[in-house]
Design a protein around this motif. Sequence first.
Motif: not given
Length: 359
Positions: A14-15, A18, A55, A57-58, A62, A213, A258
């Motif tokens: 994800l990191k 993103a 992105a 938001q990821a 996280v 989030s 996510l």
Amino acid sequence: MSTASRRLPHVDALKALAAQCIVLHHLVSYGPVSRAAHGLLPGLAGAVHDYGRMAVQAFLVVGGFLSARALSPRGQALATAVPAALIKRYLRLTLPFVAALLLTLLVSAVVAPVLPELANPDDWSPGQLLAHATLTHGLLGFESLTVGAWYVAVDLQLFALLLGLLWLVRHLSLHPRQLWLGPAVVLGLALGSAWVFNLDPSLDATALYFFASYGLGASVHWLGARTLRPWAFGVVLLLMAAALALAWRDRLALALGLTLWLAVAEAGHLRPRRDWSRRANESYALFLIHFPVLLAGNALAALSALPDWAVLGVGALCFGLSMQLAGVFHRWVERPATGWATGWVGTAGARWWARRLTR
């Protein structure tokens, strides 16, 4: 970054992805490269421009997950000293950020005659630079000197808010062993963000606007630590969905999706096949360093009067060069800064601040 020794492949993925989406979004948003992309590939460039920014938001989900994991690894109210944690977080964010910002200002000054629309104005002030160094530029109303500066500031605010809530629960609770209190308070504020604060655009420079989030990400950690029961996690998700039904927001919907994906992956039901650990470690460096590369690439394209297909090639070169320089920046700037922040500077600063608080 993860605070535990074991890797988290799903979080790494994800990191890394993103960060790359953010780079692509900026490539199709600024300068000749953007115009070439929209001219040759209007549908794809338009989609990346409109949705690539989401992105972030990821990073928020996280970030909440990893911060909760660092501050409350087994689901307890708080597992660290507040001054030390806050000072180390500030230094880890700010030292690489300021280094990248100074590089951006230098490149911006060089390309200003060619790309005045992308260059920073000459009248930026020392106070504006100081506000960026203290991550208060958004709160003080200063114009950002580089892309993504708002996120770095909000990231520190979010961490500080989570830290403060967990500290309050630990020190003010009549029943400190009731581990559900910390998550309950944090998720209560996350729901408040979704239902109230996130609906007010005037708050978009504050943590309250984005805490929905961030809190969702934290809930996944507490679910895995068995501090948050599955039924309570389900209630939180349903209330978030209800907030979306009241007022639809694409970004919050993505954060909710996510969160569900992260919960399934954390339970061991999903594992990326590719090793994203290196790119994940370099994701913050990529986030910081890509804009000066984009400025230089766009200046080269403007000077060369290249056809659109060649300008698009310059954009691809910018993307690849950003990926490579992120590794260099991570190794020689971010990693030493992190070591410094977690070493004697962070410890000494925390002790000084603790003495100030106890006077």
